[in-house]
Design an enzyme around this catalytic site. Structure first.
Site, PDB file in Angstrom:
ATOM      1  N   ASN A 116      25.428  15.557 -20.985  1.00  0.00           N
ATOM      2  CA  ASN A 116      24.350  16.444 -21.443  1.00  0.00           C
ATOM      3  C   ASN A 116      23.571  16.885 -20.211  1.00  0.00           C
ATOM      4  O   ASN A 116      22.806  16.107 -19.650  1.00  0.00           O
ATOM      5  CB  ASN A 116      23.437  15.682 -22.422  1.00  0.00           C
ATOM      6  N   GLU A 124      14.599  14.683 -27.011  1.00  0.00           N
ATOM      7  CA  GLU A 124      13.729  15.641 -26.304  1.00  0.00           C
ATOM      8  C   GLU A 124      13.381  16.825 -27.209  1.00  0.00           C
ATOM      9  O   GLU A 124      12.289  17.386 -27.119  1.00  0.00           O
ATOM     10  CB  GLU A 124      14.397  16.080 -24.993  1.00  0.00           C
ATOM     11  N   GLY A 149      16.413   8.564 -19.181  1.00  0.00           N
ATOM     12  CA  GLY A 149      15.817   9.031 -17.931  1.00  0.00           C
ATOM     13  C   GLY A 149      14.907   8.008 -17.264  1.00  0.00           C
ATOM     14  O   GLY A 149      14.151   8.336 -16.359  1.00  0.00           O
ATOM     15  N   LYS A 192      21.215  18.971 -20.024  1.00  0.00           N
ATOM     16  CA  LYS A 192      19.820  19.350 -20.306  1.00  0.00           C
ATOM     17  C   LYS A 192      19.543  20.702 -19.621  1.00  0.00           C
ATOM     18  O   LYS A 192      20.433  21.552 -19.588  1.00  0.00           O
ATOM     19  CB  LYS A 192      18.875  18.231 -19.881  1.00  0.00           C
ATOM     20  N   HIS A 221      18.571  15.831 -30.403  1.00  0.00           N
ATOM     21  CA  HIS A 221      18.240  15.042 -29.214  1.00  0.00           C
ATOM     22  C   HIS A 221      16.756  14.677 -29.238  1.00  0.00           C
ATOM     23  O   HIS A 221      15.925  15.472 -29.685  1.00  0.00           O
ATOM     24  CB  HIS A 221      18.583  15.834 -27.948  1.00  0.00           C
ATOM     25  N   GLU A 252      20.623   6.862 -28.894  1.00  0.00           N
ATOM     26  CA  GLU A 252      19.909   7.034 -27.627  1.00  0.00           C
ATOM     27  C   GLU A 252      18.491   6.470 -27.779  1.00  0.00           C
ATOM     28  O   GLU A 252      17.579   7.193 -28.208  1.00  0.00           O
ATOM     29  CB  GLU A 252      19.826   8.507 -27.260  1.00  0.00           C
ATOM     30  N   SER A 290      20.379   6.287 -19.620  1.00  0.00           N
ATOM     31  CA  SER A 290      20.583   5.713 -18.287  1.00  0.00           C
ATOM     32  C   SER A 290      21.977   5.112 -18.096  1.00  0.00           C
ATOM     33  O   SER A 290      22.141   4.064 -17.473  1.00  0.00           O
ATOM     34  CB  SER A 290      19.498   4.671 -17.974  1.00  0.00           C
TER      35      SER A 290
HETATM   36  P1  13P Z   1      19.896   9.868 -19.017  1.00  0.00           P
HETATM   37  O1  13P Z   1      21.338   9.492 -18.877  1.00  0.00           O
HETATM   38  O2  13P Z   1      19.398  10.750 -17.911  1.00  0.00           O
HETATM   39  O3  13P Z   1      19.039   8.659 -19.267  1.00  0.00           O
HETATM   40  O4  13P Z   1      19.781  10.769 -20.333  1.00  0.00           O
HETATM   41  C1  13P Z   1      20.371  10.331 -21.504  1.00  0.00           C
HETATM   42  C2  13P Z   1      20.359  11.451 -22.478  1.00  0.00           C
HETATM   43  O5  13P Z   1      19.325  11.852 -22.967  1.00  0.00           O
HETATM   44  C3  13P Z   1      21.653  12.066 -22.826  1.00  0.00           C
HETATM   45  O6  13P Z   1      21.517  12.928 -23.895  1.00  0.00           O
END
Ligand code: 13P
Length: 239
Positions: free
Chosen positions: A6, A92, A166, A8, A90, A160, A196
């Protein structure tokens, strides 16, 4: 075993194309691989990966086929571009853009109906985990997804935990396994782990019985770390 990157809000079309051309040549082990670029870079990724087994998925999709929805993109539009799937829900989107269980369900149902594969994300916040609400949150989120679909064809979930995204704080394999097993009691589909994931922890996470792959954020932006994660999660490389 599915490893999805992903991206982002990273990599415009030029960078996405170059990354995908390099990805074609990389040693990705024996896992299924998907990249999820931002909408503007989907076309470049599809073009660069044409003729390979590597899939290209979007990060979100609207529930209507077309209409007055400024800033949104529909499933038929993604299909026209050659995109094979999409992420929905997601954290976010839920945190920053008002996504709810209801809107996630609408997006998911429309995506499946139009033939897109879907990675639907669920997961608790740190406060919810500390309050002992992890299973209640997962039951609510996964329950809303289950209620929205006819059958589970084309659907994958991603667990997640928000506190692991992150932050460098990966869930332990045991925490991931426990959550995945619980999620599967509600909806029996493959479950990816996200939060992560790095080359160093991908193998031990993938070794858990109910971990069926990973949704990788930050570490998917770099070709060598993404390829290393794919290799580490490949069944042949795990004991
Ligand atoms: P990270 O791997 O940067 O922690 O992000 C995970 C994520 O949100 C994947 O969709």
């Amino acid at each position: 075993m599915l490893i999805a990157g992903n991206w982002k809000m990273h990599k415009g079309p030029a960078e996405a194309g170059a990354f995908c051309r390099a990805l074609r040549e990389a040693d990705l082990g024996t896992v299924d691989v998907v990249v999820c670029p931002p909408d503007v870079s989907l076309g470049a990724a599809v073009q660069a990966l044409a003729g390979t087994e590597i899939g290209v998925a979007a990060q979100n999709v609207h529930w209507a086929a077309e209409g007055p929805f400024t800033g949104e993109v529909s499933a038929p539009m993604l299909r026209e571009l050659g995109v094979y799937g999409t992420i929905v829900g997601h954290s976010e989107r839920r945190q920053h853009f008002g996504e709810t269980d209801e809107t996630v369900a609408l997006r998911l149902a429309a995506a499946l109906e139009h033939g897109l594969q879907v990675i639907a994300c669920v997961g608790e916040t740190e406060a919810e985990r500390e309050a002992g609400e992890t299973q209640a949150v997962l039951a609510r989120q996964v329950g809303a997804i289950a209620a929205a679909i006819g059958d589970t064809d084309g659907l994958v979930l991603a667990y997640e935990p928000v506190w692991a995204i992150g932050t460098g704080r990966t869930a332990t394999p045991a925490i991931a396994q426990e959550a995945h097993a619980f999620v599967k009691t509600i909806l029996d589909v493959p479950v990816l782990y996200g939060g992560s994931v790095k080359p160093e922890n991908a193998g031990e996470l993938a070794a858990e019985q109910d971990v069926d792959g990973a949704l990788v954020g930050g570490a998917s932006l770099d070709l060598s770390s993404f390829a290393a994660i794919c290799r580490a999660a490949s069944p042949s490389s795990r004991s």
